[in-house]
Write a protein that holds these residues in place. Structure first.
Motif, PDB file in Angstrom:
ATOM      1  N   LEU A  19      13.504  16.200  22.157  1.00 30.42           N
ATOM      2  CA  LEU A  19      12.204  16.862  22.306  1.00 30.42           C
ATOM      3  C   LEU A  19      11.626  17.270  20.957  1.00 30.42           C
ATOM      4  O   LEU A  19      10.443  17.042  20.680  1.00 30.42           O
ATOM      5  N   HIS A  20      12.443  17.866  20.120  1.00 34.41           N
ATOM      6  CA  HIS A  20      11.976  18.301  18.802  1.00 34.41           C
ATOM      7  C   HIS A  20      11.497  17.116  17.974  1.00 34.41           C
ATOM      8  O   HIS A  20      10.431  17.171  17.346  1.00 34.41           O
ATOM      9  N   HIS A  21      12.283  16.059  17.957  1.00 33.40           N
ATOM     10  CA  HIS A  21      11.951  14.878  17.169  1.00 33.40           C
ATOM     11  C   HIS A  21      10.597  14.303  17.576  1.00 33.40           C
ATOM     12  O   HIS A  21       9.747  14.002  16.732  1.00 33.40           O
ATOM     13  N   GLY A  22      10.382  14.181  18.875  1.00 28.10           N
ATOM     14  CA  GLY A  22       9.113  13.655  19.356  1.00 28.10           C
ATOM     15  C   GLY A  22       7.938  14.537  18.965  1.00 28.10           C
ATOM     16  O   GLY A  22       6.900  14.051  18.498  1.00 28.10           O
ATOM     17  N   THR A  23       8.102  15.839  19.125  1.00 26.77           N
ATOM     18  CA  THR A  23       7.034  16.773  18.780  1.00 26.77           C
ATOM     19  C   THR A  23       6.706  16.716  17.294  1.00 26.77           C
ATOM     20  O   THR A  23       5.533  16.691  16.901  1.00 26.77           O
ATOM     21  N   ASP A  24       7.731  16.695  16.476  1.00 28.08           N
ATOM     22  CA  ASP A  24       7.536  16.667  15.022  1.00 28.08           C
ATOM     23  C   ASP A  24       6.740  15.440  14.595  1.00 28.08           C
ATOM     24  O   ASP A  24       5.751  15.553  13.863  1.00 28.08           O
ATOM     25  N   HIS A  25       7.134  14.286  15.070  1.00 30.29           N
ATOM     26  CA  HIS A  25       6.451  13.064  14.638  1.00 30.29           C
ATOM     27  C   HIS A  25       5.087  12.873  15.301  1.00 30.29           C
ATOM     28  O   HIS A  25       4.176  12.315  14.677  1.00 30.29           O
ATOM     29  N   ARG A  26       4.918  13.343  16.523  1.00 30.49           N
ATOM     30  CA  ARG A  26       3.567  13.299  17.107  1.00 30.49           C
ATOM     31  C   ARG A  26       2.611  14.139  16.273  1.00 30.49           C
ATOM     32  O   ARG A  26       1.466  13.740  16.029  1.00 30.49           O
ATOM     33  N   SER A  27       3.079  15.275  15.819  1.00 30.41           N
ATOM     34  CA  SER A  27       2.255  16.135  14.965  1.00 30.41           C
ATOM     35  C   SER A  27       1.872  15.419  13.676  1.00 30.41           C
ATOM     36  O   SER A  27       0.724  15.521  13.214  1.00 30.41           O
ATOM     37  N   GLN A  28       2.801  14.705  13.098  1.00 32.79           N
ATOM     38  CA  GLN A  28       2.511  13.964  11.869  1.00 32.79           C
ATOM     39  C   GLN A  28       1.454  12.888  12.109  1.00 32.79           C
ATOM     40  O   GLN A  28       0.554  12.684  11.278  1.00 32.79           O
ATOM     41  N   ILE A  29       1.552  12.211  13.232  1.00 33.00           N
ATOM     42  CA  ILE A  29       0.561  11.181  13.554  1.00 33.00           C
ATOM     43  C   ILE A  29      -0.805  11.827  13.776  1.00 33.00           C
ATOM     44  O   ILE A  29      -1.833  11.300  13.319  1.00 33.00           O
ATOM     45  N   CYS A  30      -0.837  12.978  14.435  1.00 28.69           N
ATOM     46  CA  CYS A  30      -2.110  13.688  14.624  1.00 28.69           C
ATOM     47  C   CYS A  30      -2.721  14.072  13.283  1.00 28.69           C
ATOM     48  O   CYS A  30      -3.942  13.973  13.101  1.00 28.69           O
ATOM     49  N   THR A  31      -1.896  14.482  12.339  1.00 30.88           N
ATOM     50  CA  THR A  31      -2.388  14.802  11.000  1.00 30.88           C
ATOM     51  C   THR A  31      -3.007  13.572  10.356  1.00 30.88           C
ATOM     52  O   THR A  31      -4.087  13.639   9.765  1.00 30.88           O
ATOM     53  N   PRO A  58      27.028  18.020  21.539  1.00 38.59           N
ATOM     54  CA  PRO A  58      26.926  18.201  22.985  1.00 38.59           C
ATOM     55  C   PRO A  58      25.585  17.700  23.526  1.00 38.59           C
ATOM     56  O   PRO A  58      24.591  17.612  22.799  1.00 38.59           O
ATOM     57  N   VAL A  59      25.585  17.406  24.800  1.00 38.39           N
ATOM     58  CA  VAL A  59      24.376  16.924  25.476  1.00 38.39           C
ATOM     59  C   VAL A  59      23.212  17.878  25.235  1.00 38.39           C
ATOM     60  O   VAL A  59      22.085  17.448  24.993  1.00 38.39           O
ATOM     61  N   SER A  60      23.465  19.183  25.285  1.00 42.49           N
ATOM     62  CA  SER A  60      22.386  20.156  25.115  1.00 42.49           C
ATOM     63  C   SER A  60      21.679  19.989  23.774  1.00 42.49           C
ATOM     64  O   SER A  60      20.444  20.053  23.708  1.00 42.49           O
ATOM     65  N   ILE A  61      22.428  19.776  22.716  1.00 44.90           N
ATOM     66  CA  ILE A  61      21.835  19.576  21.384  1.00 44.90           C
ATOM     67  C   ILE A  61      21.089  18.253  21.344  1.00 44.90           C
ATOM     68  O   ILE A  61      19.995  18.151  20.779  1.00 44.90           O
ATOM     69  N   ARG A  62      21.639  17.229  21.950  1.00 46.68           N
ATOM     70  CA  ARG A  62      20.974  15.919  21.952  1.00 46.68           C
ATOM     71  C   ARG A  62      19.647  15.970  22.710  1.00 46.68           C
ATOM     72  O   ARG A  62      18.655  15.386  22.282  1.00 46.68           O
ATOM     73  N   LEU A  63      19.622  16.676  23.833  1.00 47.37           N
ATOM     74  CA  LEU A  63      18.374  16.821  24.579  1.00 47.37           C
ATOM     75  C   LEU A  63      17.337  17.596  23.772  1.00 47.37           C
ATOM     76  O   LEU A  63      16.168  17.198  23.697  1.00 47.37           O
ATOM     77  N   ALA A  64      17.771  18.686  23.158  1.00 49.78           N
ATOM     78  CA  ALA A  64      16.848  19.481  22.344  1.00 49.78           C
ATOM     79  C   ALA A  64      16.318  18.659  21.176  1.00 49.78           C
ATOM     80  O   ALA A  64      15.130  18.736  20.836  1.00 49.78           O
ATOM     81  N   GLN A  65      17.182  17.866  20.551  1.00 50.45           N
ATOM     82  CA  GLN A  65      16.762  17.044  19.419  1.00 50.45           C
ATOM     83  C   GLN A  65      15.737  15.998  19.841  1.00 50.45           C
ATOM     84  O   GLN A  65      14.770  15.740  19.125  1.00 50.45           O
TER      85      GLN A  65
END
Length: 164
Positions: free
Chosen positions: A121-133, A112-119
């Motif tokens: 946001l989550h995906h971006g946050t996860d990988h931005r954190s990795q780049i910050c590390t 569903p759209v709701s899961i895709r939207l949440a994903q």
């Protein structure tokens, strides 16, 4: 939702701007437990964002060939993603509508759209954190990119010093 996606794009752009000062060797930095090099992780992050937009927009937002893009090209793509996310959210998508994603290997995913939207946001946050590390391992101070920072820059979060 508008704030969530505005932050998502803003934080990615802030991180890209910090990475623009890195040399090719630094962009190749990898840290165990993360996606890959700084540049590969940024490519993956922006490419996936384009893919999420493609599916949610019904193909109105194009996918990108991120594998050979430099940071400047990725940044331009991400700027466009900001407008695309805003347009999608302005249409007030039904969160329960199930969308199908077809992959090049022939597989597909229904969600569903709701899961895709949440994903997205989550995906971006996860990988931005990795780049910050990875930046931290180089001795580079990562930019402040959390949601509170976005709110402060946007002027809608106001901090007051302690009284007494």
């Amino acid at each position: 939702m508008d704030d969530a996606f505005a932050h998502h794009v803003w934080a990615t752009l802030q991180l890209m701007d910090a990475c623009l000062a890195l040399d090719p060797e630094q962009l190749g930095t990898t840290v165990p437990g993360t996606y890959g090099s700084i540049l590969d992780t940024m490519r993956h992050t922006v490419g996936a964002d384009a893919s999420y937009l493609f599916v949610i927009s019904g193909g109105q937002t194009p996918v990108i060939d991120e594998d050979h893009m430099d940071l400047g090209e990725l940044r331009s793509a991400m700027v466009g993603h900001g407008a695309a996310w805003s347009a999608i959210l302005a249409d007030d998508p039904d969160p329960d509508v199930v969308l199908e994603r077809h992959r090049d290997d022939g597989s597909r995913t229904n969600a569903p759209v709701s899961i895709r939207l949440a994903q997205a946001l989550h995906h971006g946050t996860d990988h931005r954190s990795q780049i910050c590390t990875a930046l931290t391992t180089l001795g580079v101070e990562p930019p402040f990119i959390d949601v509170w920072d976005f709110g402060l820059v946007d002027g809608r979060v106001v901090e007051f010093p302690p009284t007494a």
